[in-house]
Design an enzyme around this catalytic site. Structure first.
Site, mmCIF file in Angstrom:
data_model
loop_
_atom_site.group_PDB
_atom_site.id
_atom_site.type_symbol
_atom_site.label_atom_id
_atom_site.label_comp_id
_atom_site.label_asym_id
_atom_site.label_seq_id
_atom_site.Cartn_x
_atom_site.Cartn_y
_atom_site.Cartn_z
ATOM 1 N N ASP A 31 -45.889 -6.566 -23.946
ATOM 2 C CA ASP A 31 -46.829 -7.590 -23.480
ATOM 3 C C ASP A 31 -46.449 -7.937 -22.043
ATOM 4 O O ASP A 31 -45.300 -8.297 -21.771
ATOM 5 C CB ASP A 31 -46.711 -8.816 -24.405
ATOM 6 N N ASP A 34 -52.695 -10.595 -18.551
ATOM 7 C CA ASP A 34 -52.039 -10.802 -19.846
ATOM 8 C C ASP A 34 -52.620 -9.785 -20.819
ATOM 9 O O ASP A 34 -53.745 -9.943 -21.278
ATOM 10 C CB ASP A 34 -52.281 -12.231 -20.338
ATOM 11 N N HIS A 59 -55.985 -17.504 -25.988
ATOM 12 C CA HIS A 59 -55.909 -18.724 -25.180
ATOM 13 C C HIS A 59 -56.700 -18.579 -23.894
ATOM 14 O O HIS A 59 -56.949 -17.467 -23.430
ATOM 15 C CB HIS A 59 -54.437 -19.010 -24.836
ATOM 16 N N HIS A 97 -51.381 -20.458 -20.401
ATOM 17 C CA HIS A 97 -51.945 -20.962 -21.660
ATOM 18 C C HIS A 97 -52.744 -22.221 -21.393
ATOM 19 O O HIS A 97 -52.243 -23.335 -21.547
ATOM 20 C CB HIS A 97 -50.843 -21.179 -22.703
ATOM 21 N N GLU A 104 -55.543 -12.212 -28.743
ATOM 22 C CA GLU A 104 -54.378 -11.438 -29.160
ATOM 23 C C GLU A 104 -54.115 -11.521 -30.655
ATOM 24 O O GLU A 104 -53.313 -12.323 -31.105
ATOM 25 C CB GLU A 104 -53.141 -11.799 -28.342
ATOM 26 N N GLU A 117 -53.601 -7.093 -27.283
ATOM 27 C CA GLU A 117 -54.166 -8.195 -26.493
ATOM 28 C C GLU A 117 -54.986 -7.665 -25.330
ATOM 29 O O GLU A 117 -54.625 -6.666 -24.701
ATOM 30 C CB GLU A 117 -53.028 -9.080 -25.945
HETATM 31 MN MN MN Z 1 -49.568 -11.635 -23.724
HETATM 32 MN MN MN Z 2 -51.538 -14.096 -24.215
#
Ligand code: MN
Ligand code: MN
Length: 303
Positions: free
Chosen positions: A85, A96, A158, A166, A191, A287
């Site tokens: 990640d 992300d 998020h 976030h 995710e 994700e």
């Molecule tokens: Mn992530």
């Molecule tokens: Mn994330």
């Protein structure tokens, strides 16, 4: 809502995805985690981007937030399920994106990897202005359960804000009854996380702490802690950072980690402890990041 620079976001997304592909190809039994981290982060730096956060390399029952320590010696095993990640960054725009790979020579993890990938694809197909987050969560859990697994209920997607990984909205991996609707122009990450049916479906904080976040300046007495805080404020005052990134300031493990804990006690920094499935069951994750549109979405990062 402020208009996002979607083209710039896609450049950030591309750099993140390239780095993850480089990392994924290196994941083999015997390979060292720190070499994978250096290759992925090195690629992003070479391309002229900052980091949204250190690369997370979380193995088996770890769901998230492990990144190699200073002078880390860990290597991948024969049958590891590995979550990668990561995100590049530019001017506060944060990537992300994540995938899961297996070091197994057989296909023992194949259906688990498919479960989170299919759940992600299904969720993306539902993203548009007005979509309810609980409906997306319901679809995610249905896909995961259809493969014989269960979602992790206390992790989820998020909103992503400028310098804020976030932000605002939470997108669950099951139907949590939340009526919140997505809004046009919102940048979000979705995710799905899956674990075994006989796991708990919940993550808890483990012992390892390798990722930290600057909070505020503080008065600390120890010389090492002062040196460390100065470097953190100069280089890593906005996004999360890895302990090992401070190896040029304190290249001794004991000195580095004691000073980090000193800074935590002083309230200058906080940590993101590694998150582990509470029964120790193995975990997979995929994700992607996207901008919510009127009738669909514009994916900026997917691997
Ligand atoms: Mn992530
Ligand atoms: Mn994330």
């Amino acid at each position: 809502m402020e208009k996002l620079d979607v083209e710039k976001l896609k450049e950030v997304g591309n750099a993140s995805v390239e780095a993850l592909n480089i990392a994924a190809q290196m994941i083999k039994p015997g390979a060292k985690l720190i070499d994978v981290a250096k290759a992925a982060e090195g690629h992003v730096a070479e391309k002229g981007f900052d980091f949204a956060f250190p690369i997370n390399i979380s193995i088996n029952g770890q769901a998230a937030h492990y990144t190699p320590s200073l002078n880390d010696e860990l290597a991948f095993g024969e049958n590891d399920i590995v979550k990668l990640d990561f995100g590049a960054a530019k001017d506060g725009l944060l990537g992300d994106v994540a995938l899961t790979v297996s070091t197994a020579s057989d296909n023992r993890h194949a259906s688990m990897l498919e479960a989170t990938k299919e759940a992600l694809d299904e969720a993306i197909s539902m993203v548009k202005a007005g979509a309810r987050v609980s409906d997306i969560g319901k679809a995610i859990s249905a896909k995961i359960e259809a493969k014989g697994f269960q979602p992790i209920r206390n992790l989820g997607g998020h909103g992503v804000g400028v310098h804020n990984l976030h932000a605002d909205i939470f997108i669950p991996n099951y139907d949590n009854g939340d009526d919140t609707a997505l809004e046009e122009g919102q940048l979000i990450a979705i995710e799905p996380f899956a674990t075994l049916k006989n796991g708990k479906g919940i993550v808890v904080e483990g012992d390892a702490e390798e990722i930290f976040q600057f909070e505020q300046s503080a008065n600390v007495r120890m010389e090492n802690s002062r040196k460390l805080l100065k470097a953190i404020m100069e280089k890593y005052s906005t996004e999360p950072f890895a302990a090992r990134w401070l190896g040029s300031v304190l290249n001794d493990r004991f000195a580095l980690y004691s000073s980090l804990h000193d800074l935590m006690r002083a309230g200058a920094i906080s940590s993101y402890p590694v998150l582990v499935e509470s029964s120790g069951a193995i975990v997979s994750q995929h994700e992607a990041e996207m901008v919510v549109g009127k009738d669909s979405c514009d994916v900026v990062a997917i691997v």
